[in-house]
Motif scaffolding. Structure first.
Motif, short mmCIF file in Angstrom:
data_model
loop_
_atom_site.label_atom_id
_atom_site.label_comp_id
_atom_site.label_asym_id
_atom_site.label_seq_id
_atom_site.Cartn_x
_atom_site.Cartn_y
_atom_site.Cartn_z
N GLU A 282 0.86 -1.16 -0.16
CA GLU A 282 0.10 0.14 0.07
C GLU A 282 0.88 1.43 -0.01
N ILE A 283 1.96 1.25 0.70
CA ILE A 283 2.87 2.44 0.95
C ILE A 283 3.73 2.48 -0.47
N PHE A 284 3.84 1.46 -1.06
CA PHE A 284 4.71 1.38 -2.41
C PHE A 284 3.60 2.19 -3.44
N GLU A 285 2.29 1.56 -3.32
CA GLU A 285 1.38 2.26 -4.10
C GLU A 285 0.97 3.73 -4.03
N ASP A 286 1.21 4.20 -2.68
CA ASP A 286 1.20 5.70 -2.38
C ASP A 286 2.33 6.24 -2.96
N LEU A 287 3.43 5.75 -2.86
CA LEU A 287 4.74 6.41 -3.44
C LEU A 287 4.70 6.59 -4.91
N ASP A 288 4.35 5.44 -5.67
CA ASP A 288 3.80 5.77 -7.04
C ASP A 288 2.96 6.70 -7.34
N PHE A 289 1.81 6.85 -6.48
CA PHE A 289 0.91 7.87 -6.68
C PHE A 289 1.53 9.17 -6.66
N ARG B 106 -0.52 -7.37 -21.56
CA ARG B 106 -0.56 -6.14 -20.93
C ARG B 106 -1.55 -5.11 -21.53
N GLU B 107 -1.57 -5.21 -22.74
CA GLU B 107 -2.60 -4.58 -23.61
C GLU B 107 -4.02 -4.76 -23.27
N ASN B 108 -4.31 -6.16 -23.27
CA ASN B 108 -5.66 -6.69 -22.87
C ASN B 108 -6.06 -6.28 -21.55
N THR B 109 -5.06 -6.21 -20.51
CA THR B 109 -5.39 -5.80 -19.11
C THR B 109 -5.65 -4.35 -19.22
N ASP B 110 -4.81 -3.44 -19.87
CA ASP B 110 -5.32 -2.06 -20.00
C ASP B 110 -6.57 -2.08 -20.62
N ILE B 111 -6.91 -2.56 -21.59
CA ILE B 111 -8.23 -2.25 -22.24
C ILE B 111 -9.48 -2.71 -21.16
N GLN B 112 -9.20 -3.70 -20.58
CA GLN B 112 -10.28 -4.29 -19.62
C GLN B 112 -10.40 -3.15 -18.53
N ILE C 264 -10.14 -2.08 -4.82
CA ILE C 264 -9.62 -2.97 -3.84
C ILE C 264 -9.57 -4.14 -4.45
N ASP C 265 -10.16 -4.90 -5.36
CA ASP C 265 -10.10 -5.99 -5.82
C ASP C 265 -9.10 -5.97 -7.10
N GLY C 266 -8.45 -4.67 -7.39
CA GLY C 266 -7.48 -4.61 -8.37
C GLY C 266 -7.82 -4.94 -9.60
N LYS C 267 -9.19 -4.39 -9.81
CA LYS C 267 -9.90 -4.69 -11.05
C LYS C 267 -9.36 -3.43 -12.03
N ILE C 268 -8.86 -2.31 -11.35
CA ILE C 268 -8.74 -1.15 -12.25
C ILE C 268 -7.19 -0.71 -12.06
N ASP C 269 -6.76 0.31 -12.79
CA ASP C 269 -5.56 0.88 -12.44
C ASP C 269 -5.63 1.65 -11.41
N LYS C 270 -4.75 1.20 -10.18
CA LYS C 270 -4.67 1.78 -8.89
C LYS C 270 -4.38 3.11 -9.10
N ILE C 271 -3.13 3.52 -9.65
CA ILE C 271 -2.67 4.82 -9.45
C ILE C 271 -3.45 5.72 -10.24
N ARG C 272 -3.99 5.38 -11.39
CA ARG C 272 -4.98 6.34 -12.34
C ARG C 272 -6.44 6.47 -11.25
N ARG D 279 -5.83 8.93 -8.78
CA ARG D 279 -5.72 10.47 -9.06
C ARG D 279 -6.94 10.82 -9.65
N ASN D 280 -7.85 10.04 -10.34
CA ASN D 280 -9.02 10.65 -10.53
C ASN D 280 -10.07 10.59 -9.48
N TYR D 281 -9.99 9.64 -8.39
CA TYR D 281 -11.05 9.90 -7.42
C TYR D 281 -10.63 10.37 -6.13
N ASP D 282 -9.34 10.65 -5.78
CA ASP D 282 -8.74 11.01 -4.73
C ASP D 282 -9.82 12.27 -3.97
#
Lengths: 101, 167
Positions: A57-64, B36-42, B114-122, B125-128
């Motif tokens: 989770e903290i790695f994810e936070d750092l990436d963010f 990777r491309e398929n995962t990105d599309i999903q 939470i289930d990791g079905k979407i790009d976590k960083i994006r 960024r969009n929902y924070d």
């Protein structure tokens, strides 16, 4: 050292490692020796799996944090956080206030 | 030293095995890139559908607001009839239901995160800002009581992003 500081150090070790596998082994050995407890429950030590969840989770936070645009790029390109629900929240607030008045 | 027939065969075998090694390495790289491309599309499909659900639910609240406001104006001017008062109560019940549906769309988005079905960083960024707004608004406090809330995934994501030291 706080958890976050330690995990930032792990991240640095991984980023600067010549061999990622060796760096991972080094971190794994370090994590195995850590005794972290659950907040509010000092008698319950976290399992290895739980410790890795926190690290992840903290790695994810750092990436963010790294993915956020710099102030300079925000000035040039505008903010990337375009999605905002404050408009609809204002509507809800206004309607709810109407009920109370 | 001169090479005989069997040496040439051995060299050819080595050349073939090196070629097949290179070929399989390149093929596996292609497979990885394609996966990777398929995962990105999903991820993109799920993210678009989540955003559409949120926009749809927001539009429903706006529609109900348009119905409520004229009655609220009458109410404030004390010119509202008994019949309109009842209609207004009905609209407020619809508003509550629409708010719950709207929060459900955020709950669904957070569950996918939470289930990791979407790009976590994006996603973050969009929902924070949006997730923080939901939890910070006094009008929505009743939906986010830490003991009774039905929107546990939203609470979990909020805490994860805003209370990392204690996670």
């Amino acid at each position: 050292m706080s958890r976050t500081k330690l995990i930032v150090q792990y991240r640095k070790i991984l980023a600067e490692a010549r061999s990622v596998e060796i760096a991972k082994a080094e971190i794994l050995a370090s994590v195995n020796t850590l005794v972290w407890v659950e907040p509010g429950k000092p008698n319950r030590s976290l399992t290895r799996h739980e410790k890795f969840q926190i690290i992840e989770e903290i790695f994810e936070d750092l990436d963010f944090q790294k993915s956020l645009p710099s102030l300079e790029s925000e000035r040039v390109y505008g903010s990337i956080n375009e999605a905002d629900n404050s408009g609809i929240l204002d509507v809800i607030s206004a309607l709810k206030r109407g009920v109370k008045d | 030293m001169a090479l005989d027939g069997s040496d040439y065969i051995a060299l050819a075998a080595v050349a073939v095995s090196i070629a097949s090694l290179v070929f399989s390495w390149k093929a596996s790289q292609k497979v990885d890139a394609s996966a990777r491309e398929n995962t990105d599309i999903q991820h993109a499909v799920i993210e678009n559908s989540l955003r559409q659900s949120i926009e749809g639910a927001s539009a429903r609240i706006n529609d109900i607001a348009g119905l409520i406001l004229p009655f609220e104006s009458k109410k404030q001017l004390n010119t509202i009839s008994k019949e309109d008062e009842l209609t207004l109560q009905g609209y407020h019940r619809s508003l509550d239901a629409a708010i719950e549906s709207w929060l459900n769309t955020y709950e669904n988005a957070c569950s996918n995160y939470i289930d990791g079905k979407i790009d976590k960083i994006r996603f973050r960024r969009n929902y924070d800002v949006e997730i923080r707004n939901l939890l910070d608004r006094p009008d929505l406090k009743k939906y986010f009581d830490s003991n009774t809330s039905r929107y546990k995934p939203i609470l979990k994501v909020y805490r994860k992003w805003n209370d990392l030291e204690n996670c």
